[in-house]
Design a protein around this motif. Structure first.
Motif, PDB file in Angstrom:
ATOM      1  N   ILE A  49       0.826  -1.203   0.000  1.00 24.48           N
ATOM      2  CA  ILE A  49       0.000   0.000   0.000  1.00 24.48           C
ATOM      3  C   ILE A  49       0.861   1.253   0.000  1.00 24.48           C
ATOM      4  O   ILE A  49       0.545   2.243  -0.660  1.00 24.48           O
ATOM      5  N   ALA A  50       1.980   1.226   0.700  1.00 19.48           N
ATOM      6  CA  ALA A  50       2.848   2.408   0.786  1.00 19.48           C
ATOM      7  C   ALA A  50       3.513   2.727  -0.543  1.00 19.48           C
ATOM      8  O   ALA A  50       3.853   3.881  -0.807  1.00 19.48           O
ATOM      9  N   CYS A  51       3.704   1.734  -1.375  1.00 22.66           N
ATOM     10  CA  CYS A  51       4.367   1.966  -2.666  1.00 22.66           C
ATOM     11  C   CYS A  51       3.454   2.645  -3.687  1.00 22.66           C
ATOM     12  O   CYS A  51       3.949   3.324  -4.596  1.00 22.66           O
ATOM     13  N   TRP A  52       2.154   2.483  -3.569  1.00 25.26           N
ATOM     14  CA  TRP A  52       1.250   2.975  -4.607  1.00 25.26           C
ATOM     15  C   TRP A  52       1.133   4.488  -4.720  1.00 25.26           C
ATOM     16  O   TRP A  52       0.948   5.000  -5.821  1.00 25.26           O
ATOM     17  N   PRO A  53       1.219   5.278  -3.663  1.00 27.69           N
ATOM     18  CA  PRO A  53       1.111   6.728  -3.857  1.00 27.69           C
ATOM     19  C   PRO A  53       2.197   7.308  -4.756  1.00 27.69           C
ATOM     20  O   PRO A  53       1.993   8.330  -5.392  1.00 27.69           O
ATOM     21  N   GLY A  54       3.338   6.675  -4.833  1.00 22.33           N
ATOM     22  CA  GLY A  54       4.407   7.176  -5.699  1.00 22.33           C
ATOM     23  C   GLY A  54       4.131   6.986  -7.178  1.00 22.33           C
ATOM     24  O   GLY A  54       4.664   7.718  -8.015  1.00 22.33           O
ATOM     25  N   ARG A  64       5.428  16.610 -16.446  1.00 18.90           N
ATOM     26  CA  ARG A  64       5.718  17.901 -15.794  1.00 18.90           C
ATOM     27  C   ARG A  64       4.442  18.644 -15.384  1.00 18.90           C
ATOM     28  O   ARG A  64       4.309  19.843 -15.591  1.00 18.90           O
ATOM     29  N   ALA A  65       3.518  17.901 -14.807  1.00 15.85           N
ATOM     30  CA  ALA A  65       2.257  18.509 -14.396  1.00 15.85           C
ATOM     31  C   ALA A  65       1.968  18.307 -12.912  1.00 15.85           C
ATOM     32  O   ALA A  65       0.856  18.508 -12.476  1.00 15.85           O
ATOM     33  N   ALA A  66       2.945  17.880 -12.139  1.00 13.08           N
ATOM     34  CA  ALA A  66       2.730  17.591 -10.728  1.00 13.08           C
ATOM     35  C   ALA A  66       2.828  18.865  -9.887  1.00 13.08           C
ATOM     36  O   ALA A  66       3.650  19.731 -10.143  1.00 13.08           O
ATOM     37  N   LEU A  67       1.958  18.937  -8.898  1.00 12.81           N
ATOM     38  CA  LEU A  67       1.982  20.021  -7.917  1.00 12.81           C
ATOM     39  C   LEU A  67       2.230  19.402  -6.543  1.00 12.81           C
ATOM     40  O   LEU A  67       1.785  18.285  -6.281  1.00 12.81           O
ATOM     41  N   PRO A  68       2.908  20.118  -5.653  1.00 15.43           N
ATOM     42  CA  PRO A  68       3.220  19.525  -4.355  1.00 15.43           C
ATOM     43  C   PRO A  68       1.998  19.243  -3.497  1.00 15.43           C
ATOM     44  O   PRO A  68       2.030  18.377  -2.646  1.00 15.43           O
ATOM     45  N   ASN A  69       0.906  19.956  -3.683  1.00 15.45           N
ATOM     46  CA  ASN A  69      -0.282  19.743  -2.872  1.00 15.45           C
ATOM     47  C   ASN A  69      -1.370  18.966  -3.614  1.00 15.45           C
ATOM     48  O   ASN A  69      -2.506  18.926  -3.177  1.00 15.45           O
ATOM     49  N   GLN A  70      -1.023  18.359  -4.715  1.00 16.71           N
ATOM     50  CA  GLN A  70      -1.992  17.606  -5.493  1.00 16.71           C
ATOM     51  C   GLN A  70      -2.376  16.332  -4.743  1.00 16.71           C
ATOM     52  O   GLN A  70      -1.536  15.628  -4.210  1.00 16.71           O
ATOM     53  N   GLY A  71      -3.658  16.058  -4.685  1.00 22.08           N
ATOM     54  CA  GLY A  71      -4.129  14.854  -4.011  1.00 22.08           C
ATOM     55  C   GLY A  71      -4.459  15.045  -2.543  1.00 22.08           C
ATOM     56  O   GLY A  71      -4.823  14.091  -1.875  1.00 22.08           O
ATOM     57  N   LEU A  72      -4.338  16.270  -2.047  1.00 18.97           N
ATOM     58  CA  LEU A  72      -4.709  16.513  -0.661  1.00 18.97           C
ATOM     59  C   LEU A  72      -6.219  16.408  -0.507  1.00 18.97           C
ATOM     60  O   LEU A  72      -6.980  16.688  -1.425  1.00 18.97           O
ATOM     61  N   GLU A  75      -8.613  11.780   1.301  1.00 19.44           N
ATOM     62  CA  GLU A  75      -8.810  10.744   2.293  1.00 19.44           C
ATOM     63  C   GLU A  75     -10.292  10.511   2.560  1.00 19.44           C
ATOM     64  O   GLU A  75     -10.736   9.363   2.662  1.00 19.44           O
ATOM     65  N   MET A  76     -11.051  11.591   2.672  1.00 18.27           N
ATOM     66  CA  MET A  76     -12.488  11.476   2.941  1.00 18.27           C
ATOM     67  C   MET A  76     -13.187  10.742   1.804  1.00 18.27           C
ATOM     68  O   MET A  76     -14.037   9.883   2.045  1.00 18.27           O
ATOM     69  N   ASP A  77     -12.814  11.057   0.568  1.00 21.52           N
ATOM     70  CA  ASP A  77     -13.417  10.379  -0.578  1.00 21.52           C
ATOM     71  C   ASP A  77     -13.102   8.893  -0.565  1.00 21.52           C
ATOM     72  O   ASP A  77     -13.969   8.057  -0.840  1.00 21.52           O
ATOM     73  N   VAL A  78     -11.869   8.546  -0.249  1.00 22.86           N
ATOM     74  CA  VAL A  78     -11.455   7.138  -0.242  1.00 22.86           C
ATOM     75  C   VAL A  78     -12.191   6.364   0.843  1.00 22.86           C
ATOM     76  O   VAL A  78     -12.754   5.292   0.579  1.00 22.86           O
ATOM     77  N   ILE A  79     -12.218   6.905   2.042  1.00 18.87           N
ATOM     78  CA  ILE A  79     -12.889   6.213   3.144  1.00 18.87           C
ATOM     79  C   ILE A  79     -14.375   6.070   2.849  1.00 18.87           C
ATOM     80  O   ILE A  79     -14.963   4.996   3.037  1.00 18.87           O
ATOM     81  N   THR A  80     -14.997   7.132   2.363  1.00 19.15           N
ATOM     82  CA  THR A  80     -16.420   7.083   2.043  1.00 19.15           C
ATOM     83  C   THR A  80     -16.703   6.069   0.945  1.00 19.15           C
ATOM     84  O   THR A  80     -17.651   5.287   1.040  1.00 19.15           O
ATOM     85  N   ALA A  81     -15.888   6.047  -0.089  1.00 22.34           N
ATOM     86  CA  ALA A  81     -16.099   5.101  -1.195  1.00 22.34           C
ATOM     87  C   ALA A  81     -15.979   3.664  -0.714  1.00 22.34           C
ATOM     88  O   ALA A  81     -16.796   2.806  -1.084  1.00 22.34           O
TER      89      ALA A  81
END
Length: 146
Positions: A49-54, A64-72, A75-81
């Protein structure tokens, strides 16, 4: 996403480590008594599980489209889903197909609220209410089974 889903579905249903992890999630003590090395498989699950966020970060950096705060705040969406998909927060119940359906439902709800131009604050409130209702329904179901 479909490829990853199918790979994990195969691992969960057709391989010994997948079945062991499912057994550990159902009852860790019973799995240990059945001879499963629960600590090893728990470590493997967490490392996996820890490897997948990378992975998505790497893909976004490639274009070249990554932002440092992307994906913040996902968590709520994942838990709810996952809870909507039938996975018990108390452990021992759940499936990949149910989680996939939960993700699709949350995706449709989010898309609908975006099309209706609902403010992001109220989107989070709506998802929180959905989560509270889902957890409440699961708690009532658990009490009836006991």
């Amino acid at each position: 996403m479909i490829g990853i889903f199918l790979a994990y579905y195969f691992v969960q249903r057709k391989t010994r480590p997948g079945l062991y992890m499912y057994a550990i999630g159902g009852d860790r003590i019973a799995a240990r008594r059945a001879g499963i090395n629960d600590r090893l498989y728990m470590v493997l699950a967490f490392v996996n599980i820890a490897c997948w966020p990378g992975f998505p970060g790497h893909r976004l950096l490639a274009v070249r489209a990554a932002l440092p705060n992307q994906g913040l705040n996902f968590e709520m969406d994942v838990i709810t889903a996952v809870v909507i998909g039938g996975t018990s927060i108390f452990g021992g119940m759940g499936s990949l197909t149910g989680s996939l359906l939960g993700v699709l439902i949350i995706g449709m709800i989010t898309n609908g609220m975006l099309l209706l131009d609902v403010h992001s604050y109220w989107q989070q409130v709506a998802k929180g209410l959905i989560l509270i209702i889902a957890v409440g329904a699961e708690t009532l179901k658990q009490k009836k089974e006991d």
